[in-house]
Design an enzyme around this catalytic site. Structure first.
Site, mmCIF file in Angstrom:
data_model
loop_
_atom_site.group_PDB
_atom_site.id
_atom_site.type_symbol
_atom_site.label_atom_id
_atom_site.label_comp_id
_atom_site.label_asym_id
_atom_site.label_seq_id
_atom_site.Cartn_x
_atom_site.Cartn_y
_atom_site.Cartn_z
ATOM 1 C CE LYS A 89 -5.197 31.831 -7.363
ATOM 2 N NZ LYS A 89 -6.540 31.981 -7.059
ATOM 3 C CG HIS A 142 -20.732 42.683 8.151
ATOM 4 N ND1 HIS A 142 -21.626 43.547 7.373
ATOM 5 C CD2 HIS A 142 -20.268 42.597 7.429
ATOM 6 C CE1 HIS A 142 -21.258 43.013 5.932
ATOM 7 N NE2 HIS A 142 -20.256 42.442 6.139
ATOM 8 C CG HIS A 179 -20.817 40.812 -3.814
ATOM 9 N ND1 HIS A 179 -21.495 40.796 -3.506
ATOM 10 C CD2 HIS A 179 -19.618 39.503 -3.243
ATOM 11 C CE1 HIS A 179 -21.202 40.418 -2.050
ATOM 12 N NE2 HIS A 179 -19.902 39.384 -2.644
HETATM 13 N N1 GLN Z 1 -14.590 44.619 7.797
HETATM 14 C C1 GLN Z 1 -14.408 43.767 6.460
HETATM 15 C C2 GLN Z 1 -13.934 44.332 5.678
HETATM 16 O O1 GLN Z 1 -15.304 44.841 5.575
HETATM 17 C C3 GLN Z 1 -15.723 42.874 6.444
HETATM 18 C C4 GLN Z 1 -15.408 41.106 5.944
HETATM 19 C C5 GLN Z 1 -16.119 40.390 5.320
HETATM 20 O O2 GLN Z 1 -17.409 40.968 6.011
HETATM 21 N N2 GLN Z 1 -16.693 39.802 4.950
HETATM 22 O O3 GLN Z 1 -13.853 44.142 4.443
HETATM 23 ZN ZN ZN Z 2 -19.305 41.126 4.370
#
Ligand code: GLN
Ligand code: ZN
Length: 763
Positions: free
Chosen positions: A19, A650, A703
């Site tokens: 890495k 989410h 991203h």
């Molecule tokens: N609550 C987390 C964040 O906002 C969700 C991250 C994720 O879904 N990978 O970082």
């Molecule tokens: Zn996410």
């Protein structure tokens, strides 16, 4: 005599040497030669560690990804990189990452940057590979240089080797036809190149080649089954012997096909497909080698060697020299060396085995079978003690947790009332505008946050000092969100290093390694926590932080939790009870946190299930069962609250077509998903299903450092509103913002809020 071998070794290095070497090279801080030397040193070290085996793998080392290596071996480079004329390794990085190095890009002028290859999960693991690209015009051409060079290296070191390649059918199956042409039409041409490759290896004096066909543990249509047959009948005239390797699960309806292929040997995952082994013995032609993967290559527990020997002895008797032993799959999926762990609780450590220790276990098994158990009496006794200790340990078994699990009632999963009734009460309570705005949870993990955490861990900062820094960061997040005019705020997750580790550290039943890194993709590694025992929550985990954040604002503050399924799927889990039992335990523990948040006056609670989809089994026929307990676990966690308390969830993806009914069944009041890159088309699944609850489709890609324009977000939301009634839509980014800078986050969210205002004005 039984032959021992390995299917693949982790290449990242016990101290993540690869890495760091890769990242230094990409940043322009070191040369290509230095990187190549690190690769060479690692290969040598890893062969050294595997010298206890009869055959060590060659060709399993990859600078980025073994599938991409195979694409290069087959000359299957995307058209966009075909005219590159620098070092092939630079070109390889260009396919993987879109560029070879950050600064001083070699051949930047003449060859330019390119689009990175698509990445996806390797079967049901957390390893991501670069998807091979095909078109109807794909032309394969052998480039065996990498394999031959590594073979020569191994020869110089006196290693007994077995080259490892990905089989032709798996290679086609895991790739993508960019022009929607039929990948199988490429098979005849591809087989010619494989035949050439095998002949090249034969010329080097290679006796055995391991050909990986994990696609055989998935559901195959008759066309693909036929392709498997065709491939190995065509390769049968090769001068090397083929060991056809399958792993990650049972062969099921592919069993007869696999057993009867004209190859010299077959490797089976005897951890996940143990029940298939004895029936298979009857099916297997009398000349064929059977390699049994008896050491779990996907988990970190010690093997019960005595029990394994009891099971193996009659099989060894029957097969004699035709029995080979190996780990179930490549050890790529486990950390390198338990000996590096100096801080791990010694009791728990005594129950574990990482890659190096797994090879030692293999050695003990083979010696016992070849020379009698007497020959390894001490090792077997020591193993027995560890296995028994774990089986009986009070740290693993918590009667109180088991008792609660016995009392799981359907009511526990049930909200008081249906969504429409809840929604009315929530609307009255929160009085949110149309198109309410929120974020997914995390705000930038700044240099100050990271420094404070480092100092706290090193004992240079005391608890109070650390808390003060975190509180200051939370206060900053709240201030910024108020200034931006967001409707539902978050505390920003400053205090969390990682969304699973943070909770794991506070739950009983979890342990953490220091160096238990596993490659996720390229130079990226994850360090999955070790779920070793019954799960309980000694005290509240998030309440004081969220309460503090709420005290700073009159806007609703969203409590933020990681859900049970994600906790499970991103951990090394117990092998002494079904996954779902661990999941229900997690669900009950996190449910307590939900209820404590509610008691503390937090009326919106988000439970992230980023990894729910990842946990889907390889075979579709197993999906239902998984989804049933996964959704039940989520519901247990979420559904103890009053109607007025709004539950959010989410998920970092939005391919819900095949699981939309189950997603709806989770019954979260609001779900936020990633959609910006798909132009909202992925919302069709929700539309077609008439998804009944609220949705926040991500309006910008977190991203990218680019600042999204309000117009683009308005347009995306209009597309969303064409599918989902506007009164059920939220406006939010695709995911959390922890990897971004504040300087990017503020203008992006300002534009997002302005987009929401425009939408309200239009409505
Ligand atoms: N609550 C987390 C964040 O906002 C969700 C991250 C994720 O879904 N990978 O970082
Ligand atoms: Zn996410």
């Amino acid at each position: 005599m039984i032959t021992t071998h390995n299917l693949g070794f982790p290449r990242i290095g016990a101290q993540r040497e690869l890495k760091f070497a890769l990242e230094a090279y990409w940043k322009g801080q070191s040369s290509l030669d230095t990187l190549k030397q690190v690769g060479k040193d690692l290969r040598q070290q890893h062969w050294q560690l595997q010298s206890v085996l009869d055959l060590a793998p060659v060709g399993d080392f990859a600078f980025y990804d073994q599938v991409l290596d195979m694409s290069f071996t087959l000359g299957n480079l995307p058209v966009r990189v075909q005219d590159f004329h620098g070092d092939p390794l630079d070109n390889y990085f260009r396919v993987a990452r879109g560029r070879s190095a950050e600064s001083a890009e070699a051949h930047a002028q003449c060859c330019g940057g390119v689009a990175a290859g698509e990445m996806t999960k390797w079967f049901d693991t957390n390893y991501h590979y670069i998807v091979p690209e095909f078109t109807a015009n794909t032309h394969f051409k052998l480039d065996a240089s990498r394999l031959l060079a590594q073979l020569a290296e191994a020869k110089t070191l006196g290693v007994q080797t077995k080259p490892v390649i990905i089989g032709p059918v798996t290679y086609l199956a895991i790739g993508k036809a960019k022009d929607d042409s039929d990948r199988l039409a490429l098979l005849p041409q591809l087989l010619n190149v494989y035949a050439e490759l095998l002949e090249t290896l034969a010329q080097q004096g290679v006796a055995w080649v391991q050909v990986d066909e994990p696609v055989l543990v998935t559901e195959l249509t008759p066309e693909w089954q036929h392709a498997v047959n065709l491939a190995y009948h065509q390769l049968k005239s090769s001068r090397v012997k083929l060991l056809l390797a399958t792993y990650f699960g049972p062969l099921a309806d592919n069993q007869y096909l696999a057993a009867n292929l004209p190859v010299a040997g077959l490797h089976i995952d005897a951890i996940n497909a143990r029940h298939e082994i004895v029936p298979l013995l009857a099916m297997l032609p009398a000349h064929k080698v059977l390699s049994l993967g008896v050491i779990n290559g996907r988990n970190i527990w010690k093997t019960d060697l005595n029990a394994t020997l009891d099971w193996l002895a009659p099989i060894a008797e029957r097969l004699g020299d035709r029995l080979w032993l190996a780990p179930s799959c490549s050890l790529l999926h486990v950390p390198v060396d338990l000996d590096s762990e100096l801080k791990l609780d010694s009791e728990i450590k005594s129950w574990l085995a990482f890659a190096k220790q797994k090879l030692e276990e293999l050695q003990v098994l083979a010696t016992a079978l070849n020379h009698g158990r007497e020959a390894v009496k001490v090792a077997l006794a020591v193993n027995q003690v560890a296995i028994e200790a774990r089986r009986l340990s009070k740290r693993v078994h918590n009667p109180a947790v088991k008792a609660v699990l016995q009392t799981l009632t359907p009511q526990l999963r049930q909200r008081q009332n249906v969504y429409t009734q809840r929604a009315a009460k929530q609307a009255a309570l929160f009085n949110l505008p149309k198109f309410p705005t929120t974020t997914i949870g995390s705000f930038p993990q700044t240099a100050e946050i990271r420094q404070a955490r480092r100092q706290f861990k090193a004992g240079e900062l005391d608890q109070a000092g650390y808390q003060a820094v975190m509180k200051a960061e939370i206060a900053r997040s709240v201030r910024e969100q108020e200034a931006l005019g967001l409707d539902v705020l978050v505390h920003g997750e400053a205090e969390r290093n990682d969304m699973v580790e943070y909770f794991g550290e506070q739950l009983e039943g979890y342990a953490f390694s220091q160096f238990g890194w596993v490659q996720s993709y390229g130079s990226r590694c994850v360090k999955p926590p070790i779920l070793f025992g019954d799960i309980s929550r000694p005290q509240a985990m998030t309440v004081q932080w969220i309460e503090y954040a709420q005290s700073l604002t009159s806007k609703p503050m969203k409590g933020m939790l990681t859900g049970p399924v994600t906790m499970l799927n991103w951990s090394f889990v117990r092998d002494d009870q079904p996954r779902e039992v661990s999941c229900y335990q997690l669900a009950l523990a996190i449910r307590q946190e939900v209820l404590d948040l509610e008691k503390a006056g937090i009326r919106i609670i988000q439970i992230d299930e980023a990894a729910l989809r990842e946990g889907l089994p390889l075979r579709k026929s197993d999906w239902k069962k998984y989804l049933q307990w996964a959704v039940a676990s989520f519901r247990i966690t979420a559904n103890g609250v009053a109607d007025e308390t709004q539950i959010h969830t989410h998920m970092c993806y939005s391919e819900f077509n095949d699981i939309i009914a189950e997603i709806a069944d989770m019954d979260a009041d609001v779900i936020t998903i990633e959609t910006s890159r798909s132009d909202m088309e992925l919302l069709d699944a929700f539309d077609d299903f008439n998804y009944p609850n609220e949705i926040g489709p991500g309006v910008y890609d977190i991203h990218s450092p680019n600042i999204p324009e309000p117009e683009r977000m308005v347009a995306l939301m209009q597309k969303a509103a064409a599918r989902i009634p506007a009164e059920r839509l939220w406006v939010n980014p695709d995911c959390g913002l922890k990897t971004r800078q504040w300087a990017e986050v503020i203008p992006a969210l300002r534009n997002m809020v302005s987009a929401a205002q425009q939408l309200r004005a239009q409505a």
